[in-house]
Design an enzyme around this catalytic site. Structure first.
Site, PDB file in Angstrom:
ATOM      1  N   SER A   1       9.944  -2.779  -4.470  1.00 15.23           N
ATOM      2  CA  SER A   1      10.996  -3.185  -3.541  1.00 15.23           C
ATOM      3  C   SER A   1      12.244  -2.366  -3.878  1.00 15.23           C
ATOM      4  O   SER A   1      12.933  -2.645  -4.855  1.00 15.23           O
ATOM      5  CB  SER A   1      11.230  -4.692  -3.728  1.00 15.23           C
ATOM      6  N   LEU A   2      12.526  -1.336  -3.083  1.00 18.52           N
ATOM      7  CA  LEU A   2      13.554  -0.339  -3.448  1.00 18.52           C
ATOM      8  C   LEU A   2      14.921  -0.698  -2.843  1.00 18.52           C
ATOM      9  O   LEU A   2      15.887  -0.912  -3.565  1.00 18.52           O
ATOM     10  CB  LEU A   2      13.078   1.037  -2.975  1.00 18.52           C
ATOM     11  N   ASN A   3      15.022  -0.647  -1.547  1.00 19.60           N
ATOM     12  CA  ASN A   3      16.140  -1.229  -0.791  1.00 19.60           C
ATOM     13  C   ASN A   3      17.506  -0.558  -0.930  1.00 19.60           C
ATOM     14  O   ASN A   3      18.491  -1.058  -0.376  1.00 19.60           O
ATOM     15  CB  ASN A   3      16.317  -2.725  -1.126  1.00 19.60           C
TER      16      ASN A   3
ATOM     17  N   CYS B   1      18.056 -11.295  -6.000  1.00 17.67           N
ATOM     18  CA  CYS B   1      18.325 -10.292  -4.968  1.00 17.67           C
ATOM     19  C   CYS B   1      19.130 -10.990  -3.873  1.00 17.67           C
ATOM     20  O   CYS B   1      18.751 -12.081  -3.422  1.00 17.67           O
ATOM     21  CB  CYS B   1      17.024  -9.736  -4.401  1.00 17.67           C
TER      22      CYS B   1
ATOM     23  N   CYS C   1      17.663 -12.367  -0.481  1.00 19.42           N
ATOM     24  CA  CYS C   1      16.430 -13.153  -0.570  1.00 19.42           C
ATOM     25  C   CYS C   1      16.728 -14.633  -0.792  1.00 19.42           C
ATOM     26  O   CYS C   1      17.477 -14.999  -1.700  1.00 19.42           O
ATOM     27  CB  CYS C   1      15.587 -12.614  -1.726  1.00 19.42           C
TER      28      CYS C   1
ATOM     29  N   SER D   1       3.754  -6.464  -5.940  1.00 17.60           N
ATOM     30  CA  SER D   1       5.071  -5.942  -5.568  1.00 17.60           C
ATOM     31  C   SER D   1       6.101  -6.339  -6.621  1.00 17.60           C
ATOM     32  O   SER D   1       6.201  -7.502  -6.993  1.00 17.60           O
ATOM     33  CB  SER D   1       5.475  -6.512  -4.205  1.00 17.60           C
TER      34      SER D   1
ATOM     35  N   GLY E   1       8.899 -15.244  -6.587  1.00 18.88           N
ATOM     36  CA  GLY E   1       8.847 -14.777  -7.967  1.00 18.88           C
ATOM     37  C   GLY E   1       8.672 -13.288  -8.128  1.00 18.88           C
ATOM     38  O   GLY E   1       8.327 -12.567  -7.200  1.00 18.88           O
ATOM     39  N   GLU E   2       8.979 -12.819  -9.338  1.00 16.48           N
ATOM     40  CA  GLU E   2       8.808 -11.419  -9.715  1.00 16.48           C
ATOM     41  C   GLU E   2       7.571 -11.343 -10.623  1.00 16.48           C
ATOM     42  O   GLU E   2       7.600 -11.806 -11.776  1.00 16.48           O
ATOM     43  CB  GLU E   2      10.072 -10.939 -10.450  1.00 16.48           C
TER      44      GLU E   2
ATOM     45  N   ASN F   1      15.372 -10.113   7.755  1.00 13.67           N
ATOM     46  CA  ASN F   1      15.133 -11.372   8.482  1.00 13.67           C
ATOM     47  C   ASN F   1      16.287 -12.321   8.195  1.00 13.67           C
ATOM     48  O   ASN F   1      16.319 -12.908   7.122  1.00 13.67           O
ATOM     49  CB  ASN F   1      13.865 -12.054   7.966  1.00 13.67           C
TER      50      ASN F   1
HETATM   51  S1  SF4 Z   1      12.416 -10.399  -6.925  1.00  9.71           S
HETATM   52 FE1  SF4 Z   1      11.525 -10.947  -4.922  1.00  9.71          FE
HETATM   53  S2  SF4 Z   1      11.477 -13.212  -4.902  1.00  9.71           S
HETATM   54 FE2  SF4 Z   1      12.851 -12.582  -6.565  1.00  9.71          FE
HETATM   55  S3  SF4 Z   1      14.917 -12.636  -5.657  1.00  9.71           S
HETATM   56 FE3  SF4 Z   1      14.147 -10.506  -5.491  1.00  9.71          FE
HETATM   57  S4  SF4 Z   1      13.157 -10.392  -3.467  1.00  9.71           S
HETATM   58 FE4  SF4 Z   1      13.418 -12.577  -3.964  1.00  9.71          FE
END
Ligand code: SF4
Length: 348
Positions: free
Chosen positions: A221-223, A123, A126, A197, A167-168, A297
């Protein structure tokens, strides 16, 4: 390092599932109640060595120590933010490292734990995603973050667990599910106080709701509100686009009075327009949910910026007017890189 594991063939008792521990006890010629005692001392009393299990005779402790040990994460560094958030860097047995973050909020003490070392999802907002995936964490390494931090903060108690660290989680499905079983059955943490999540591995979402898996809270995590934007900031969307992700969410078997949490990191000029907010209202219609709005952030070198307070308030109000519960979240611990999307375990 643990003195008891100097012999290579020794078994780390924490690596064993309950069934495997039962087998070990049986194969050692011990009565079955020893399993219950071992689980109690390891997971509830959080002892760090077999020698500390004083309920056992010295002879039994010595015997067990010849072939087993209790592995522990090694605390490498602890940092405390000006807002009280604490970040723990733990060393693993193969010299990799993982991070956990303890967030205090009124009466809640929430531990944010990692499920992988690094992350393959990339992502673009991140910092963890820039590390790449180094390896999956094993179930005991996930659970051990809860045990280790729990020991450090005694007599305080962790009240909530969120899988929002490195991590995912759904990319490490089997180990994460086993860790959920151990947290609920052995650490006795209510499944209602655990939130997993995901960035949106759609086919795994219904699997998570399968039989025999503790029905924990789901956060997504939609975004973004279009595939075009989501493709550009979350590569997972190219494989599992918004339609399949939202369909999977609609089919997730929620328990009564539970809701899915959608996380929405607001990035200036990228996903923060009135049209985005309107689309979000339409997309989420019919899904029991709430939305956590998280202003980005910034970290050194990031190409994104945080929207202004005015933009944040307007976005939130459009959701509220559309009858979507929307909370504006203030990330904790940005000064120690402990906020959402900032964990990197010192690797980058
Ligand atoms: S899945 Fe979570 S930890 Fe992995 S890159 Fe995306 S936001 Fe970062």
């Amino acid at each position: 390092m643990n003195n008891e594991k100097s012999l290579i063939a020794k078994t780390d008792l924490k690596t064993l599932s309950k069934q495997e521990l039962e087998s070990l006890v049986r194969d050692s010629g011990l009565p079955s109640f020893r399993t219950r005692q071992l689980l109690h001392w390891i997971y509830e009393k959080r002892v760090q060595s077999v020698g500390e299990i004083t309920e056992f005779s010295k002879e039994l402790r010595d015997d067990l120590s010849k072939k087993t040990y209790i592995g522990n994460l090694t605390l490498i560094r602890k940092q405390t933010s000006v807002d009280g958030t604490e970040k723990f860097l733990y060393g693993l047995e193969d010299n990799e490292a993982t991070e956990s973050v303890l967030i205090s909020d009124n009466s809640r003490l929430t531990l944010c734990i990692s499920s992988q070392v690094g992350c393959a999802m990339k992502c673009s907002f991140c910092l963890t995603g820039k590390m790449n995936l180094r390896r999956n964490l094993k179930a005991h390494e996930i659970v051990d973050q809860v045990i280790a931090v729990g020991r450090l903060i005694e007599p305080q108690r962790i009240t909530n667990i969120v899988f929002m660290g490195m991590g995912e989680p759904l990319a490490n499905f089997d180990e994460v599910v086993e860790s959920l079983r151990r947290m609920t059955a052995l650490l006795k943490i209510s499944k209602r106080r655990i939130t997993l999540s995901t960035c949106g591995i759609a086919p795994k979402i219904p699997e998570l709701g399968g039989a025999g898996i503790p029905r924990v809270n789901l956060a997504v995590s939609l975004n973004a509100t279009t595939d075009e934007v989501r493709d550009s900031i979350m590569p997972v969307n190219r494989k599992h686009p918004l339609a399949s992700l939202l369909s999977a969410c609609r089919h997730f078997p929620l328990e009564p009075r539970r809701r899915i949490t959608f996380e929405y990191v607001l990035l200036e000029g990228m996903n923060d327009t009135d049209m985005d907010a309107d689309r979000l209202v339409q997309m989420l219609r019919g899904i029991p949910c709430k939305v956590n709005l998280i202003p980005f952030n910034p970290y050194k070198g990031s190409k994104f910026r945080r929207p202004t307070d005015g933009v944040l308030a307007r976005f939130q109000n459009i959701l509220l007017d559309g009858n979507i519960t929307a909370l504006l979240r203030k990330s904790k611990g940005p000064d120690i890189l402990a906020a959402c999307g900032q964990l990197k375990a010192g690797y980058c």
